[in-house]
Every structure is written in C-alpha cells, then in structure tokens.
Design an enzyme around this catalytic site. Structure first.
Site, PDB file in Angstrom:
ATOM      1  N   TYR A  62      62.899  53.207 118.113  1.00  0.00           N
ATOM      2  CA  TYR A  62      64.348  53.147 117.905  1.00  0.00           C
ATOM      3  C   TYR A  62      64.646  53.425 116.436  1.00  0.00           C
ATOM      4  CZ  TYR A  62      66.801  51.830 122.118  1.00  0.00           C
ATOM      5  OH  TYR A  62      67.406  51.859 123.340  1.00  0.00           O
ATOM      6  N   GLU A  64      68.250  53.892 115.103  1.00  0.00           N
ATOM      7  CA  GLU A  64      69.687  54.028 114.853  1.00  0.00           C
ATOM      8  C   GLU A  64      69.978  54.063 113.355  1.00  0.00           C
ATOM      9  OE1 GLU A  64      68.864  51.951 117.474  1.00  0.00           O
ATOM     10  OE2 GLU A  64      70.630  51.703 118.784  1.00  0.00           O
ATOM     11  N   ASP A 209      80.362  77.591 117.598  1.00  0.00           N
ATOM     12  CA  ASP A 209      79.272  77.076 118.426  1.00  0.00           C
ATOM     13  C   ASP A 209      78.344  78.258 118.682  1.00  0.00           C
ATOM     14  OD1 ASP A 209      77.563  76.346 120.431  1.00  0.00           O
ATOM     15  OD2 ASP A 209      79.098  75.553 121.773  1.00  0.00           O
ATOM     16  N   THR A 236      72.585  74.475 119.784  1.00  0.00           N
ATOM     17  CA  THR A 236      71.478  73.802 120.460  1.00  0.00           C
ATOM     18  C   THR A 236      70.190  74.377 119.900  1.00  0.00           C
ATOM     19  OG1 THR A 236      71.721  75.370 122.291  1.00  0.00           O
ATOM     20  CG2 THR A 236      72.693  73.185 122.584  1.00  0.00           C
ATOM     21  N   LYS A 239      67.403  77.347 122.834  1.00  0.00           N
ATOM     22  CA  LYS A 239      67.663  78.686 123.379  1.00  0.00           C
ATOM     23  C   LYS A 239      66.917  79.725 122.524  1.00  0.00           C
ATOM     24  CE  LYS A 239      72.067  77.365 125.486  1.00  0.00           C
ATOM     25  NZ  LYS A 239      72.569  76.111 124.915  1.00  0.00           N
ATOM     26  N   ARG A 245      64.804  70.559 123.691  1.00  0.00           N
ATOM     27  CA  ARG A 245      66.225  70.362 124.011  1.00  0.00           C
ATOM     28  C   ARG A 245      66.855  69.453 122.973  1.00  0.00           C
ATOM     29  NH1 ARG A 245      68.088  72.510 128.545  1.00  0.00           N
ATOM     30  NH2 ARG A 245      66.393  73.832 129.212  1.00  0.00           N
TER      31      ARG A 245
END
Ligand code: DSN
Length: 427
Positions: A62, A64, A209, A236, A239, A245
């Site tokens: 974790y 955060e 984008d 992203t 691609k 991802r």
C-alpha cells in the site's frame, strides 16, 4: 489450434500445479496471441521486463500518497520506483509534471475533469462516432451526466478535417472550461495549434488525450501537444507505448498540485505499485533509440496496409490514415456490418474490432465498420512486405465471407505465417 495446455509456455509451475483451470486459460491466450494476426489498434505485446515488474511483489504494498509523503511506512523502494517513472515520463514527453498513479484511461480523464470542473460546466470533446472516446462525454458515461459535454464532429470526406471556424463559434457560444482533443478511432493527426487558439479565445484549459498515440509521440513519430502550449496531456500506457495497463496525467507545473490532489485523495486510493514499476520500465524503453525506429515503423506499416486495403476496394473512413489505425466501412465495401466482418476475420485468424463510423446509422454492437491498426504486428517484427500479405488476406477473407471452408484454409496459411514472428514475453 493445438491443445493450449500441452503447448503452454507460461512460466509458473505453482500456478500450473495449483490452479490448472486459470493456468489453462492463460496458456490458451498465449497460443491465441501467437498464432493470429493482432490488429486491434489499442492492443500491443508488452516487454518481458514489463511482465516481470508487473507480476512482482510490489503488488503487496500500500502506498497512498506520493513519494516522500505517504500514509504508510516501508516506502523506501516504492518511492524509488515512482520517482523513476515520473522522471522518465517527464523526459520522454517534455512535461513539467507527471502523475503516474491513474489506474487506467477512464479514471485518468475523470481525475482531470474533477480537478477543474463543477457539475454542469462545459467541455468541448469529440463525438464518439467521429473518433472520440466514451470518457470524452458520451451521454452513457457518468462524466457525461455530471458535466455538459458539447461534442464536435469531423469532415470524413475532407480527410477528417475539423472545421475550426465552426469550433470557435461553438466555443464562444458555450464557453467551455476545457477544450479537449483526443481520439480512439480517428485515423488522422491533430493540428494542436488550432485547438489552442480556440481555447485561448475563451480562456479554457487545453487537454489532449493521446492514449492511442502516446508511443508515437514518445518515439517522435507524431506531434507532441506540449510543443503547442497544451496544459494537460493524458495517456494510457498499454497501447502504442507497449507498457502495462495504466494511465498518466502530464501537465504544466502550475497544475501539478491540483492534478495530484484530484488523483489522490480525490478519486483513487492506493496506487498499483507493480504497474507503476512496469510503467517505469516501459518509459526506460521509450528513451532508447530503438523506440524511435519502432514508432516510425508502426506508421510505415499503417500507410502500406491502408493502401492495400483501398486497392482491394475497401472504403476507409477519411480515405486513408496518418497514424497507426484505420477504419473500414464494411457495409459500403462488402454489404456486411462490422459485427459480421469482425467474426469473419476472427475465423481467418485476424483479430480486429467492430467500430462505429461517423454518424453511423447502425448501433455500436452491430456498427458499420471495423477498426484496425499496426502497433502489435510491428512489435512482432512485421514490416511493409508483411503488411501487403495481411492486407490482401483481409480483402480475401471479407470477399469470401460466407465460405467457412475457404476461411479455415486461409486461417492455416495465416497461422503458418504468424509463427515465424515470436511474441515477446512468450518463450
Ligand atoms: N478501449 C480503448 C480502445 O480500444 O481504443 C479505449 O479505451
């Protein structure tokens, strides 16, 4: 196809022994990816190093917060990994600031809208059937319900041109807070300076984008919106960039704080540190000279594939391509809709996706076209001569669309061709 399990090359003996069902499914996918031509333009084959980082024990942690200011202890290595990803992304895209925590494309764009907009505020975004994305304000998306997206269109018969006089008039009338450009099925490039001119006139933020062409911008094969003064760029990472991802928000330094707060704690919780490590690896690859050669080859392959398809009598939306993808109008070319065309090409061992065309009279699950592109095939080492073969096979398959025996024979030919090109990450 041979038995995927007997043919499995997936390297995890515990998985094979302890969960044979999941193992078999992964093995089947490995085989599918090896024996067919992958032409979905948003897909790619990632690097073995990315698979290693993505499958690493960083998934246990974790984290955060951001490097140097986290809400949990034990961050010595997560901080290193995230800083590496950030610094590499800044270098690759010439950005002042980068947030590498968005889990993928939709939360990435949501974080930008939620950073700058109040409910009811206006965004100018591209219409979905003309190439825009669901997250660019389609009415079925949550963002489309919260904010007022005004969707502009292209002129497909004029090479997909956007009428900027018209866009300027719409902007003056609707007073957008964000002028957004970006696409998932637009086969051309943008002239970012025109969008900037429109945004400046009405005091809007400029957002691009570039998810589809992130790797082409990184490899300097296509224009970079930051060179035209854009404020925010989202992409992203899986691609054309060939990564895991994930998503990234890149911005000018004056927006750094508002963007970071919007991603965490505004929208997301713990970042996926295994993905961030894999993004760092991806960006390290994008900084190598070979990546420029790869990006240029994607475009060369796309150009020749488009030419072969058009020579074969296929109508392409905008009559060609300037990027890695093209959209075929299969209704006009062969009298079959995109759903049927996708199935026919699947039978032949060529993977594409059905696609709406501009102002499509047909619904999204049975649209009038097919979208295809060259990033994954290029990753496998396929070049112009191979695109000629693939283009001719596509034309042939669509012509013989009702002859399953002939499609099966074609598939054997295509499988024999594909196995000559190893898939990275599949030993
Ligand atoms: N699903 C992606 C694509 O295929 O273009 C966009 O989110």
């Amino acid at each position: 196809m041979t038995n995927p399990v007997s043919n499995a090359r997936h390297n995890c003996s515990e998985l094979e022994q302890n969960d044979p069902e999941v193992f078999a499914a992964i093995a089947g996918e490995e085989l599918r990816e090896s024996v067919g031509v992958e032409l979905i333009p948003s897909e790619n084959y990632t690097y073995p190093e990315v698979l290693a980082a993505n499958g690493s024990i960083l998934t246990n942690k974790y984290a955060e917060g951001y490097p140097g200011r986290r809400y949990y202890g034990g961050q010595e290595f997560t901080d290193k990994v995230e800083l590496l990803a950030i610094e590499r992304a800044k270098q690759v895209f010439r950005a002042d600031h980068v947030n590498v925590q968005p889990l993928s494309g939709s939360p990435m764009n949501q974080a930008v809208y939620l950073a700058f907009l109040k409910p009811g505020d206006t965004v100018l975004g591209m219409d979905l059937s003309h190439g825009g994305h669901l997250t660019h304000g389609h009415p079925v998306s949550h963002m489309g319900k919260i904010f007022n997206f005004v969707r502009y269109k292209t002129h497909p018969e004029e090479n997909g041109r956007i009428d900027f006089d018209e866009l300027m008039a719409v902007a003056k009338e609707t007073k957008p807070k964000i002028v957004l450009c970006g696409y998932t099925s637009y086969p051309r490039d943008y002239d970012y300076k025109d969008f900037k001119r429109v945004a400046d006139e009405v005091g809007a933020i400029t957002m691009a984008d570039v998810s589809h062409i992130g790797g082409l911008i990184a490899g300097e094969a296509m224009r970079n919106p930051f060179d035209y003064g854009f404020d925010i760029v989202t992409t992203t990472t899986h691609k054309t960039l060939r990564g895991p991802r994930g998503g990234m928000i890149l911005c000018k330094k004056e927006f750094a704080e508002i963007i970071d707060k919007s991603v965490f704690p505004g929208l997301q919780g713990g970042p996926h540190m295994h993905c961030i490590a894999a993004i760092a690896v991806t960006l390290g690859k994008a900084l190598q000279p070979e990546f420029k050669i790869y990006a240029a080859q994607i475009l060369k392959n796309s150009k020749i594939l488009a030419e072969i398809l058009m020579k074969g009598g296929i109508k392409l939306v905008t009559n060609g391509t300037d990027n890695h993808m093209m959209v075929m109008d299969t209704v006009q070319s062969f009298g079959i809709d995109g759903k049927k065309a996708e199935h026919v090409l699947d039978l032949a061992g060529i993977t594409t996706n059905k696609q709406v065309i501009p102002d499509d009279p047909n619904p999204p699950l049975r649209p009038s076209g097919i979208r295809l592109g060259t990033p994954a095939a290029t990753t496998r080492g396929m070049k112009e001569d191979d695109m000629v073969k693939i283009g001719n096979w596509i034309v042939e398959a669509l012509k013989i669309h009702d002859d399953e025996k002939a499609l099966s024979d074609l598939r054997s030919q295509i499988e024999a061709f594909c196995v000559q090109f190893p898939v990275p990450g599949i030993i």
